[in-house]
Motif scaffolding. Structure first.
Motif, PDB file in Angstrom:
ATOM      1  N   ASP A   1       0.817  -1.220   0.000  1.00 14.22           N
ATOM      2  CA  ASP A   1       0.000   0.000   0.000  1.00 14.22           C
ATOM      3  C   ASP A   1       0.846   1.263   0.000  1.00 14.22           C
ATOM      4  O   ASP A   1       0.426   2.303  -0.516  1.00 14.22           O
ATOM      5  N   VAL A   2       2.035   1.178   0.613  1.00 10.31           N
ATOM      6  CA  VAL A   2       2.881   2.356   0.783  1.00 10.31           C
ATOM      7  C   VAL A   2       4.333   1.980   0.505  1.00 10.31           C
ATOM      8  O   VAL A   2       4.807   0.933   0.951  1.00 10.31           O
ATOM      9  N   VAL A   3       5.029   2.837  -0.228  1.00 10.79           N
ATOM     10  CA  VAL A   3       6.482   2.722  -0.405  1.00 10.79           C
ATOM     11  C   VAL A   3       7.122   3.941   0.244  1.00 10.79           C
ATOM     12  O   VAL A   3       6.674   5.075   0.038  1.00 10.79           O
ATOM     13  N   THR A   4       8.152   3.707   1.053  1.00 11.78           N
ATOM     14  CA  THR A   4       8.894   4.805   1.661  1.00 11.78           C
ATOM     15  C   THR A   4      10.351   4.753   1.219  1.00 11.78           C
ATOM     16  O   THR A   4      10.856   3.699   0.822  1.00 11.78           O
ATOM     17  N   ALA A   5      11.021   5.901   1.303  1.00  5.23           N
ATOM     18  CA  ALA A   5      12.450   5.962   0.993  1.00  5.23           C
ATOM     19  C   ALA A   5      13.031   7.228   1.581  1.00  5.23           C
ATOM     20  O   ALA A   5      12.347   8.246   1.701  1.00  5.23           O
ATOM     21  N   ARG A   6      14.306   7.137   1.924  1.00  7.84           N
ATOM     22  CA  ARG A   6      15.018   8.289   2.496  1.00  7.84           C
ATOM     23  C   ARG A   6      16.456   8.284   1.988  1.00  7.84           C
ATOM     24  O   ARG A   6      17.173   7.300   2.151  1.00  7.84           O
ATOM     25  N   ALA A   7      16.851   9.383   1.331  1.00 11.53           N
ATOM     26  CA  ALA A   7      18.229   9.545   0.854  1.00 11.53           C
ATOM     27  C   ALA A   7      18.679   8.385  -0.018  1.00 11.53           C
ATOM     28  O   ALA A   7      19.798   7.909   0.097  1.00 11.53           O
ATOM     29  N   VAL A   8      17.788   7.931  -0.891  1.00 11.60           N
ATOM     30  CA  VAL A   8      18.109   6.807  -1.765  1.00 11.60           C
ATOM     31  C   VAL A   8      18.553   7.282  -3.138  1.00 11.60           C
ATOM     32  O   VAL A   8      19.571   6.834  -3.659  1.00 11.60           O
ATOM     33  N   ALA A   9      17.784   8.191  -3.757  1.00 13.13           N
ATOM     34  CA  ALA A   9      18.071   8.642  -5.112  1.00 13.13           C
ATOM     35  C   ALA A   9      17.212   9.860  -5.418  1.00 13.13           C
ATOM     36  O   ALA A   9      16.253  10.145  -4.690  1.00 13.13           O
ATOM     37  N   PRO A  10      17.527  10.596  -6.491  1.00 17.45           N
ATOM     38  CA  PRO A  10      16.643  11.682  -6.919  1.00 17.45           C
ATOM     39  C   PRO A  10      15.230  11.153  -7.163  1.00 17.45           C
ATOM     40  O   PRO A  10      15.037   9.977  -7.495  1.00 17.45           O
ATOM     41  N   LEU A  11      14.239  12.024  -7.017  1.00 18.93           N
ATOM     42  CA  LEU A  11      12.844  11.603  -7.031  1.00 18.93           C
ATOM     43  C   LEU A  11      12.444  10.888  -8.312  1.00 18.93           C
ATOM     44  O   LEU A  11      11.719   9.886  -8.260  1.00 18.93           O
ATOM     45  N   ASP A  12      12.910  11.372  -9.471  1.00 17.61           N
ATOM     46  CA  ASP A  12      12.488  10.727 -10.710  1.00 17.61           C
ATOM     47  C   ASP A  12      12.977   9.287 -10.794  1.00 17.61           C
ATOM     48  O   ASP A  12      12.243   8.379 -11.200  1.00 17.61           O
ATOM     49  N   ARG A  13      14.226   9.045 -10.359  1.00 17.30           N
ATOM     50  CA  ARG A  13      14.750   7.679 -10.368  1.00 17.30           C
ATOM     51  C   ARG A  13      14.091   6.830  -9.282  1.00 17.30           C
ATOM     52  O   ARG A  13      13.753   5.659  -9.498  1.00 17.30           O
ATOM     53  N   LEU A  14      13.900   7.416  -8.111  1.00 14.26           N
ATOM     54  CA  LEU A  14      13.253   6.711  -7.009  1.00 14.26           C
ATOM     55  C   LEU A  14      11.845   6.261  -7.394  1.00 14.26           C
ATOM     56  O   LEU A  14      11.434   5.142  -7.093  1.00 14.26           O
ATOM     57  N   ALA A  15      11.110   7.140  -8.059  1.00 10.44           N
ATOM     58  CA  ALA A  15       9.743   6.795  -8.470  1.00 10.44           C
ATOM     59  C   ALA A  15       9.739   5.606  -9.425  1.00 10.44           C
ATOM     60  O   ALA A  15       8.848   4.752  -9.367  1.00 10.44           O
TER      61      ALA A  15
END
Length: 275
Positions: free
Chosen positions: A160-174
């Protein structure tokens, strides 16, 4: 910890494990340093939150998952900063923390919300080993540690939810996180001061990935001295876009075909057994 590594796109990659092993771990009375807000946020899991913070300050530093300079500000900058994401989670939801590293934000969220089932997804062995030890020591029955990369989990994991912190720029993270969502799920990315700019740069890509709504919000207001800035991205019917939908369909077909083959073998075995 907040530094993004262009080489790996994973948190903590800027810390040299060999150098950290030689570094002295700063003295810290974690219980004495715990802000009053910690008792409010963690409730009857406060003691477990204290122990987790101790583990970050000791084993986390020695293994290169946390920089020694971060130890005096573990509560405010890391543990509580992540735990307030709990405000945004539906009751009984499932969550995947992508590139979990030292367990941030996944473990603080799991401590604050025992009703939420949390998967800590991390590709590096030394980090998953640390996470497994923490989960075992804290007795976190609502947490699972999974070694792997997000792109490998499409069709195998849906939350239901994906979280992330300091992983990658938003476009790549998405591109990594959105395909793991169920329809109408949400991705929550802790982004700090870069939130608005990253969101502005990523709008077109988010739409292609099946996002239907996005915004920058603050959580922890009234609880933390400095609230946590989060990019919230809500998915529509097809999270991850066309490519992710194709991968999910392919994985589903492979699963059904494997089930049919297993069923045929089982039925064949029963027939042979009746002769």
């Amino acid at each position: 910890m907040d530094t993004e590594s262009a080489a790996t796109g994973r948190p903590g990659a800027d810390v040299n494990p060999d150098a950290e092993e030689r570094a002295e771990v700063p003295e810290l009375d974690v219980l004495a340093e715990a802000p009053a807000a910690a008792r409010e946020v963690f409730g009857d899991r406060f003691d477990a939150a204290v122990r987790y913070t101790e583990l970050l300050a000791t084993a986390g530093v020695k293994r290169g998952l946390i920089g020694p300079r971060e130890v005096p500000r573990l509560w405010d900058r890391h543990v509580l900063n992540c735990a307030v994401l709990a405000e945004l989670l539906p009751t009984g939801s499932t969550l995947c923390d992508v590139g979990s590293g030292a367990g941030l934000p996944g473990i603080p969220v799991a401590l604050a919300r025992p009703d939420v089932s949390v998967t800590l997804l991390e590709p590096l062995l030394r980090r998953t080993t640390f996470l497994e030890e923490v989960v075992r020591e804290l007795g976190l029955e609502n947490v699972t540690v999974l070694r792997g990369r997000a792109e490998e989990m499409i069709g195998r994991l849906a939350v239901d939810v994906v979280t992330a912190r300091a992983v990658a720029p938003l476009d790549r993270l998405a591109g990594w996180g959105m395909p793991l969502l169920r329809p109408h799920g949400q991705m929550l990315a802790l982004k700090g001061d870069s939130a608005e700019q990253e969101l502005a740069d990523s709008r077109a890509g988010l739409a292609k990935l099946g996002a239907v709504e996005w915004s920058v919000i603050s959580v922890g207001e009234g609880t933390l001295e400095t609230s946590t800035r989060v990019v919230q991205v809500k998915a529509g019917e097809s999270p991850g876009g066309v490519k992710a939908a194709t991968k999910r369909a392919k994985a589903a077909r492979a699963g059904r075909n494997a089930g049919v083959k297993n069923g045929d073998r089982a039925r064949g075995g029963r027939r042979r057994g009746t002769r």
